[in-house]
Design a protein around this motif. Structure first.
Motif, mmCIF file in Angstrom:
data_model
loop_
_atom_site.group_PDB
_atom_site.id
_atom_site.type_symbol
_atom_site.label_atom_id
_atom_site.label_comp_id
_atom_site.label_asym_id
_atom_site.label_seq_id
_atom_site.Cartn_x
_atom_site.Cartn_y
_atom_site.Cartn_z
ATOM 1 N N TYR A 31 48.685 85.795 25.175
ATOM 2 C CA TYR A 31 50.102 85.667 24.828
ATOM 3 C C TYR A 31 50.310 84.697 23.670
ATOM 4 O O TYR A 31 49.606 83.703 23.560
ATOM 5 C CB TYR A 31 50.919 85.179 26.033
ATOM 6 N N GLU A 32 51.325 85.003 22.837
ATOM 7 C CA GLU A 32 51.791 84.038 21.848
ATOM 8 C C GLU A 32 52.611 82.996 22.598
ATOM 9 O O GLU A 32 53.379 83.339 23.486
ATOM 10 C CB GLU A 32 52.682 84.713 20.809
ATOM 11 N N VAL A 33 52.444 81.729 22.234
ATOM 12 C CA VAL A 33 53.188 80.653 22.885
ATOM 13 C C VAL A 33 53.989 79.892 21.828
ATOM 14 O O VAL A 33 53.434 79.427 20.840
ATOM 15 C CB VAL A 33 52.248 79.683 23.632
ATOM 16 N N ALA A 34 55.293 79.797 22.069
ATOM 17 C CA ALA A 34 56.191 79.020 21.216
ATOM 18 C C ALA A 34 56.838 77.948 22.076
ATOM 19 O O ALA A 34 56.904 78.075 23.303
ATOM 20 C CB ALA A 34 57.253 79.914 20.593
ATOM 21 N N SER A 35 57.332 76.904 21.438
ATOM 22 C CA SER A 35 58.027 75.854 22.184
ATOM 23 C C SER A 35 59.117 75.228 21.341
ATOM 24 O O SER A 35 58.963 75.064 20.127
ATOM 25 C CB SER A 35 57.055 74.756 22.623
ATOM 26 N N TYR A 36 60.192 74.897 22.021
ATOM 27 C CA TYR A 36 61.244 74.060 21.449
ATOM 28 C C TYR A 36 60.966 72.629 21.876
ATOM 29 O O TYR A 36 60.416 72.390 22.943
ATOM 30 C CB TYR A 36 62.627 74.477 21.976
ATOM 31 N N THR A 37 61.376 71.678 21.027
ATOM 32 C CA THR A 37 61.286 70.272 21.376
ATOM 33 C C THR A 37 62.320 69.479 20.591
ATOM 34 O O THR A 37 62.621 69.819 19.434
ATOM 35 C CB THR A 37 59.879 69.689 21.108
ATOM 36 N N GLY A 38 62.838 68.452 21.212
ATOM 37 C CA GLY A 38 63.737 67.527 20.529
ATOM 38 C C GLY A 38 62.981 66.487 19.724
ATOM 39 O O GLY A 38 63.572 65.739 18.940
ATOM 40 N N TYR A 39 61.670 66.421 19.907
ATOM 41 C CA TYR A 39 60.826 65.531 19.112
ATOM 42 C C TYR A 39 60.484 66.213 17.794
ATOM 43 O O TYR A 39 60.541 67.442 17.681
ATOM 44 C CB TYR A 39 59.517 65.219 19.843
ATOM 45 N N CYS A 61 56.214 92.333 27.585
ATOM 46 C CA CYS A 61 56.231 90.932 27.172
ATOM 47 C C CYS A 61 54.853 90.532 26.637
ATOM 48 O O CYS A 61 53.859 90.621 27.341
ATOM 49 C CB CYS A 61 56.607 90.035 28.355
ATOM 50 N N ARG A 62 54.820 90.084 25.374
ATOM 51 C CA ARG A 62 53.566 89.615 24.773
ATOM 52 C C ARG A 62 53.683 88.183 24.257
ATOM 53 O O ARG A 62 52.822 87.692 23.547
ATOM 54 C CB ARG A 62 53.130 90.532 23.616
ATOM 55 N N ALA A 63 54.830 87.538 24.597
ATOM 56 C CA ALA A 63 55.050 86.187 24.084
ATOM 57 C C ALA A 63 55.862 85.379 25.093
ATOM 58 O O ALA A 63 56.618 85.936 25.884
ATOM 59 C CB ALA A 63 55.780 86.238 22.746
ATOM 60 N N VAL A 64 55.675 84.059 25.033
ATOM 61 C CA VAL A 64 56.350 83.138 25.953
ATOM 62 C C VAL A 64 56.906 81.974 25.136
ATOM 63 O O VAL A 64 56.291 81.535 24.157
ATOM 64 C CB VAL A 64 55.361 82.621 27.018
ATOM 65 N N THR A 65 58.079 81.492 25.548
ATOM 66 C CA THR A 65 58.677 80.323 24.914
ATOM 67 C C THR A 65 58.918 79.243 25.956
ATOM 68 O O THR A 65 59.417 79.538 27.042
ATOM 69 C CB THR A 65 60.008 80.687 24.229
ATOM 70 N N PHE A 66 58.567 78.012 25.611
ATOM 71 C CA PHE A 66 58.881 76.847 26.437
ATOM 72 C C PHE A 66 60.154 76.226 25.863
ATOM 73 O O PHE A 66 60.227 75.940 24.664
ATOM 74 C CB PHE A 66 57.760 75.814 26.396
ATOM 75 N N VAL A 91 53.800 78.415 17.645
ATOM 76 C CA VAL A 91 54.980 78.114 16.836
ATOM 77 C C VAL A 91 55.804 77.057 17.549
ATOM 78 O O VAL A 91 56.069 77.164 18.747
ATOM 79 C CB VAL A 91 55.828 79.381 16.589
ATOM 80 N N LEU A 92 56.223 76.028 16.796
ATOM 81 C CA LEU A 92 57.039 74.945 17.339
ATOM 82 C C LEU A 92 58.356 74.884 16.584
ATOM 83 O O LEU A 92 58.371 74.890 15.354
ATOM 84 C CB LEU A 92 56.305 73.605 17.177
ATOM 85 N N ILE A 93 59.458 74.862 17.327
ATOM 86 C CA ILE A 93 60.770 74.596 16.750
ATOM 87 C C ILE A 93 61.058 73.148 17.099
ATOM 88 O O ILE A 93 61.265 72.815 18.262
ATOM 89 C CB ILE A 93 61.853 75.548 17.286
ATOM 90 N N ASP A 94 61.008 72.279 16.100
ATOM 91 C CA ASP A 94 61.064 70.846 16.378
ATOM 92 C C ASP A 94 62.362 70.206 15.913
ATOM 93 O O ASP A 94 63.095 70.767 15.099
ATOM 94 C CB ASP A 94 59.854 70.123 15.773
ATOM 95 N N GLY A 95 62.617 69.036 16.454
ATOM 96 C CA GLY A 95 63.763 68.225 16.067
ATOM 97 C C GLY A 95 64.933 68.369 17.021
ATOM 98 O O GLY A 95 65.120 69.408 17.645
ATOM 99 N N PRO A 96 65.714 67.322 17.133
ATOM 100 C CA PRO A 96 66.863 67.356 18.029
ATOM 101 C C PRO A 96 67.951 68.271 17.478
ATOM 102 O O PRO A 96 68.044 68.487 16.266
ATOM 103 C CB PRO A 96 67.346 65.903 18.051
ATOM 104 N N PHE A 97 68.778 68.814 18.371
ATOM 105 C CA PHE A 97 69.959 69.546 17.930
ATOM 106 C C PHE A 97 70.962 68.533 17.392
ATOM 107 O O PHE A 97 71.274 67.542 18.051
ATOM 108 C CB PHE A 97 70.587 70.332 19.090
ATOM 109 N N LEU A 98 71.445 68.765 16.175
ATOM 110 C CA LEU A 98 72.439 67.895 15.564
ATOM 111 C C LEU A 98 73.708 68.701 15.316
ATOM 112 O O LEU A 98 73.687 69.662 14.526
ATOM 113 C CB LEU A 98 71.929 67.312 14.247
ATOM 114 N N MET A 99 74.786 68.332 15.984
ATOM 115 C CA MET A 99 76.031 69.071 15.871
ATOM 116 C C MET A 99 76.498 69.188 14.419
ATOM 117 O O MET A 99 76.980 70.242 13.997
ATOM 118 C CB MET A 99 77.115 68.407 16.737
#
Length: 170
Positions: free
Chosen positions: A92-100, A63-68, A121-129
């Motif tokens: 470690y590489e740090v990534a995160s998901y956010t609804g913001y 493991c060389r990376a972590v996601t929140f 790395v950020l994956i941003d925005g709310p999930f939209l069906m």
């Protein structure tokens, strides 16, 4: 201290490579079709010390990376910022998901800004069906963006991540 709903070791779906994913407990967004609705309740979960979480990650030599993920990591920005700093210091590489959105976080709290500063790395925005797609790498809906956070912070605007590994072009 961070309140977590769960931990996924050896994750290959929350970013490229083998990573550990920490699921924060509590989310204010309540997106219809959410993948993790059990994480919405702020009163659930298990408290963890940030140092203990780093030691847990270090136990896996692959493991060389972590996601929140969540829940909403930015709803517990102080704890996740501390964890992010410790993980970055350990390489470690740090990534995160956010609804913001990135823009919302830029004008958010001091702790949210500190958390942003620990993320690669950020994956941003709310999930939209209505924007849902199973063809996207590391995203659930087309409105969500995969952003290069250090460059976004430098420019003061959202900058897409362009590395082949995040785009799925191994």
């Amino acid at each position: 201290m961070i309140n977590l709903s769960g931990i996924a070791g050896d994750s290959i779906v929350d970013g490229p490579g083998i990573r550990t994913t920490f699921f924060g407990q509590g989310c204010p967004h309540h997106c219809p079709g959410c993948h993790n609705p059990e994480t919405w309740d702020f009163s659930g979960g298990t408290p963890w010390e940030e140092e203990a979480l780093v030691e847990l990650v270090k136990k896996n030599p692959l493991c060389r990376a972590v996601t929140f993920s969540g829940g909403e990591p930015f709803a517990q920005a102080e704890g996740f910022a501390r964890l992010g700093k410790l993980l970055k210091a350990a390489g470690y590489e740090v990534a995160s998901y956010t609804g913001y959105t990135f823009e919302q976080l830029l004008s958010g709290t001091k702790a949210q800004r500190e958390l942003l500063e620990t993320i690669d790395v950020l994956i941003d925005g709310p999930f939209l069906m209505e924007e849902r797609s199973l063809e996207l790498n590391f995203r659930g809906s087309r409105n969500q963006r995969v952003l290069n956070v250090p460059e976004s912070l430098r420019q003061g605007k959202a900058v897409p991540e362009t590395s082949a590994r995040w785009l799925g072009e191994y």
